[in-house]
Design a protein around this motif. Structure first.
Motif, PDB file in Angstrom:
ATOM      1  N   MET A 170       0.923  -1.050   0.066  1.00  0.00           N
ATOM      2  CA  MET A 170       0.066   0.007   0.188  1.00  0.00           C
ATOM      3  C   MET A 170       1.068   1.291  -0.037  1.00  0.00           C
ATOM      4  O   MET A 170       1.922   1.430   0.595  1.00  0.00           O
ATOM      5  N   SER A 171       0.259   2.197  -0.632  1.00  0.00           N
ATOM      6  CA  SER A 171       0.979   3.381  -0.711  1.00  0.00           C
ATOM      7  C   SER A 171       1.008   4.299   0.371  1.00  0.00           C
ATOM      8  O   SER A 171      -0.166   4.232   1.122  1.00  0.00           O
ATOM      9  N   LEU A 172       1.916   5.059   0.567  1.00  0.00           N
ATOM     10  CA  LEU A 172       1.552   5.728   1.874  1.00  0.00           C
ATOM     11  C   LEU A 172       0.377   6.917   1.634  1.00  0.00           C
ATOM     12  O   LEU A 172      -0.128   7.287   2.478  1.00  0.00           O
ATOM     13  N   ASP A 173       0.086   7.281   0.368  1.00  0.00           N
ATOM     14  CA  ASP A 173      -1.114   8.058   0.083  1.00  0.00           C
ATOM     15  C   ASP A 173      -2.319   7.411   0.347  1.00  0.00           C
ATOM     16  O   ASP A 173      -3.259   8.104   0.871  1.00  0.00           O
ATOM     17  N   THR A 174      -2.309   6.191   0.018  1.00  0.00           N
ATOM     18  CA  THR A 174      -3.549   5.359   0.592  1.00  0.00           C
ATOM     19  C   THR A 174      -3.862   5.317   2.078  1.00  0.00           C
ATOM     20  O   THR A 174      -4.818   5.364   2.650  1.00  0.00           O
ATOM     21  N   VAL A 175      -2.622   5.124   2.595  1.00  0.00           N
ATOM     22  CA  VAL A 175      -2.683   4.883   4.152  1.00  0.00           C
ATOM     23  C   VAL A 175      -3.010   6.335   4.739  1.00  0.00           C
ATOM     24  O   VAL A 175      -3.811   6.502   5.560  1.00  0.00           O
ATOM     25  N   ALA A 176      -2.695   7.566   4.045  1.00  0.00           N
ATOM     26  CA  ALA A 176      -2.975   8.747   4.642  1.00  0.00           C
ATOM     27  C   ALA A 176      -4.302   9.035   4.198  1.00  0.00           C
ATOM     28  O   ALA A 176      -5.077   9.714   5.261  1.00  0.00           O
ATOM     29  N   GLU A 177      -4.826   8.553   3.041  1.00  0.00           N
ATOM     30  CA  GLU A 177      -6.213   8.672   2.798  1.00  0.00           C
ATOM     31  C   GLU A 177      -7.098   7.956   3.728  1.00  0.00           C
ATOM     32  O   GLU A 177      -8.224   8.389   4.167  1.00  0.00           O
ATOM     33  N   ASP A 178      -6.740   6.942   4.109  1.00  0.00           N
ATOM     34  CA  ASP A 178      -7.488   6.055   5.202  1.00  0.00           C
ATOM     35  C   ASP A 178      -7.471   6.549   6.311  1.00  0.00           C
ATOM     36  O   ASP A 178      -8.687   6.736   6.966  1.00  0.00           O
ATOM     37  N   ILE A 179      -6.375   7.139   6.966  1.00  0.00           N
ATOM     38  CA  ILE A 179      -6.422   7.709   8.177  1.00  0.00           C
ATOM     39  C   ILE A 179      -7.079   8.981   8.230  1.00  0.00           C
ATOM     40  O   ILE A 179      -8.015   9.225   9.065  1.00  0.00           O
ATOM     41  N   ARG A 180      -7.168   9.755   6.956  1.00  0.00           N
ATOM     42  CA  ARG A 180      -7.953  10.728   6.720  1.00  0.00           C
ATOM     43  C   ARG A 180      -9.600  10.410   6.847  1.00  0.00           C
ATOM     44  O   ARG A 180     -10.198  10.998   7.506  1.00  0.00           O
ATOM     45  N   ASP A 181      -9.718   9.547   6.062  1.00  0.00           N
ATOM     46  CA  ASP A 181     -11.160   8.887   6.125  1.00  0.00           C
ATOM     47  C   ASP A 181     -11.641   8.693   7.532  1.00  0.00           C
ATOM     48  O   ASP A 181     -12.863   8.951   8.018  1.00  0.00           O
ATOM     49  N   GLU A 182     -10.593   8.103   8.212  1.00  0.00           N
ATOM     50  CA  GLU A 182     -11.147   7.426   9.586  1.00  0.00           C
ATOM     51  C   GLU A 182     -11.377   8.677  10.786  1.00  0.00           C
ATOM     52  O   GLU A 182     -12.197   8.721  11.281  1.00  0.00           O
ATOM     53  N   ALA A 183     -10.500   9.634  10.288  1.00  0.00           N
ATOM     54  CA  ALA A 183     -10.469  10.736  11.170  1.00  0.00           C
ATOM     55  C   ALA A 183     -11.766  11.481  10.704  1.00  0.00           C
ATOM     56  O   ALA A 183     -12.587  12.050  11.599  1.00  0.00           O
ATOM     57  N   ARG A 184     -11.925  11.691   9.367  1.00  0.00           N
ATOM     58  CA  ARG A 184     -13.223  12.262   8.966  1.00  0.00           C
ATOM     59  C   ARG A 184     -14.369  11.793   9.622  1.00  0.00           C
ATOM     60  O   ARG A 184     -15.499  12.256  10.121  1.00  0.00           O
ATOM     61  N   ALA A 185     -14.394  10.234   9.501  1.00  0.00           N
ATOM     62  CA  ALA A 185     -15.732   9.533  10.017  1.00  0.00           C
ATOM     63  C   ALA A 185     -15.834   9.648  11.576  1.00  0.00           C
ATOM     64  O   ALA A 185     -16.763   9.820  12.101  1.00  0.00           O
ATOM     65  N   ARG A 186     -14.431   9.528  12.278  1.00  0.00           N
ATOM     66  CA  ARG A 186     -14.609   9.736  13.826  1.00  0.00           C
ATOM     67  C   ARG A 186     -14.894  11.435  13.963  1.00  0.00           C
ATOM     68  O   ARG A 186     -15.858  11.613  14.960  1.00  0.00           O
ATOM     69  N   ALA A 187     -14.570  12.359  13.393  1.00  0.00           N
ATOM     70  CA  ALA A 187     -15.080  13.813  13.344  1.00  0.00           C
ATOM     71  C   ALA A 187     -16.627  13.857  13.325  1.00  0.00           C
ATOM     72  O   ALA A 187     -17.285  14.573  14.027  1.00  0.00           O
ATOM     73  N   GLU A 188     -17.284  13.223  11.972  1.00  0.00           N
ATOM     74  CA  GLU A 188     -18.584  13.147  12.107  1.00  0.00           C
ATOM     75  C   GLU A 188     -19.310  12.570  12.972  1.00  0.00           C
ATOM     76  O   GLU A 188     -20.389  12.894  13.397  1.00  0.00           O
ATOM     77  N   GLU A 189     -18.812  11.429  13.470  1.00  0.00           N
ATOM     78  CA  GLU A 189     -19.352  10.673  14.604  1.00  0.00           C
ATOM     79  C   GLU A 189     -19.437  11.694  16.018  1.00  0.00           C
ATOM     80  O   GLU A 189     -20.324  11.784  16.482  1.00  0.00           O
ATOM     81  N   ILE A 190     -18.403  12.417  16.165  1.00  0.00           N
ATOM     82  CA  ILE A 190     -18.190  13.364  17.396  1.00  0.00           C
ATOM     83  C   ILE A 190     -19.123  14.229  17.071  1.00  0.00           C
ATOM     84  O   ILE A 190     -19.867  14.802  18.159  1.00  0.00           O
ATOM     85  N   ARG A 191     -19.123  15.009  16.097  1.00  0.00           N
ATOM     86  CA  ARG A 191     -20.263  15.998  15.808  1.00  0.00           C
ATOM     87  C   ARG A 191     -21.327  15.581  15.675  1.00  0.00           C
ATOM     88  O   ARG A 191     -22.150  16.390  16.374  1.00  0.00           O
ATOM     89  N   ALA A 192     -21.984  14.548  15.390  1.00  0.00           N
ATOM     90  CA  ALA A 192     -23.153  14.002  15.441  1.00  0.00           C
ATOM     91  C   ALA A 192     -23.510  13.847  17.030  1.00  0.00           C
ATOM     92  O   ALA A 192     -24.689  14.047  17.597  1.00  0.00           O
ATOM     93  N   GLU A 193     -22.528  13.217  17.748  1.00  0.00           N
ATOM     94  CA  GLU A 193     -22.726  12.807  19.096  1.00  0.00           C
ATOM     95  C   GLU A 193     -23.179  14.501  19.847  1.00  0.00           C
ATOM     96  O   GLU A 193     -23.955  14.649  20.563  1.00  0.00           O
TER      97      GLU A 193
END
Length: 193
Positions: free
Chosen positions: A1-24
């Motif tokens: 896996m490329s570093l960009d993909t890992v970074a993108e996964d982390i960003r997606d995870e962070a966005r998902a977590r941020a969205e979850e926190i915002r929803a909460e």
């Protein structure tokens, strides 16, 4: 896996977590707003009920005060009317003339004379009754007219020998009759309809 993909996964995870926190956070904010609104409504209802109680209490106090004031006014009017009646009766008694006045004065003097056992007895009476008293006293041994007494009529009789003073004035008789009959007079004047 490329570093960009890992970074993108982390960003997606962070966005998902941020969205979850915002929803909460939004859910929690909605809960807080709902609780605050419910509490405000409760406070508003309690305050409204308290204001209604205060208004009712003030209404009751005003009504009680008005009733008391009316009762006092009624009693004062009754007292004034009874005073007028008393003054009218006094005027009628003071205005007695002729045989009626002489008969009543003799009866009062006879009642007073029963208290004295001879000796010098002084009789006082109304200034206007001086001649009447002197003519009546001619029938009594040891009794003499001694001067004026401020009254409606009748006699005040006294003697140094027996240290007795008898007040048989029209005033004293009227006082007794008035006191004994005040309730009846009041009831007749103020019959409840």
């Amino acid at each position: 896996m490329s570093l960009d993909t890992v970074a993108e996964d982390i960003r997606d995870e962070a966005r998902a977590r941020a969205e979850e926190i915002r929803a909460e956070a939004e859910d929690r904010a909605d809960e807080i707003v709902a609780d605050a609104e419910a509490e405000a409504e409760t406070i508003r209802s309690e305050r409204s009920a308290e204001v209604e109680r205060e208004i009712e209490q003030e209404r009751e106090q005003s009504l009680s005060s008005a009733k008391l004031e009316a009762k006092q006014s009624r009693l004062e009017a009754r007292r004034d009317l009874l005073e007028e009646v008393r003054e009218d009766v006094e005027a009628a008694v003071a205005g007695l003339e002729g045989d009626k006045r002489e008969t009543l004065t003799r009866e009062l003097l006879d009642d007073a004379a029963d208290e004295f056992d001879g000796g010098s007895v002084r009789v006082f009476g109304r200034a206007e009754d001086k001649e009447l008293l002197e003519s009546i006293l001619a029938d009594y041994d040891g009794f003499e007219y001694a001067g004026e007494y401020d009254c409606l009529g009748g006699v005040v009789v006294e003697s140094d020998a027996s240290r007795i003073r008898v007040n048989n004035t029209f005033d004293s008789v009227l006082d007794d009759v008035w006191e004994d009959n005040l309730r009846d007079v009041s009831e007749r004047l103020f019959e409840e309809q």
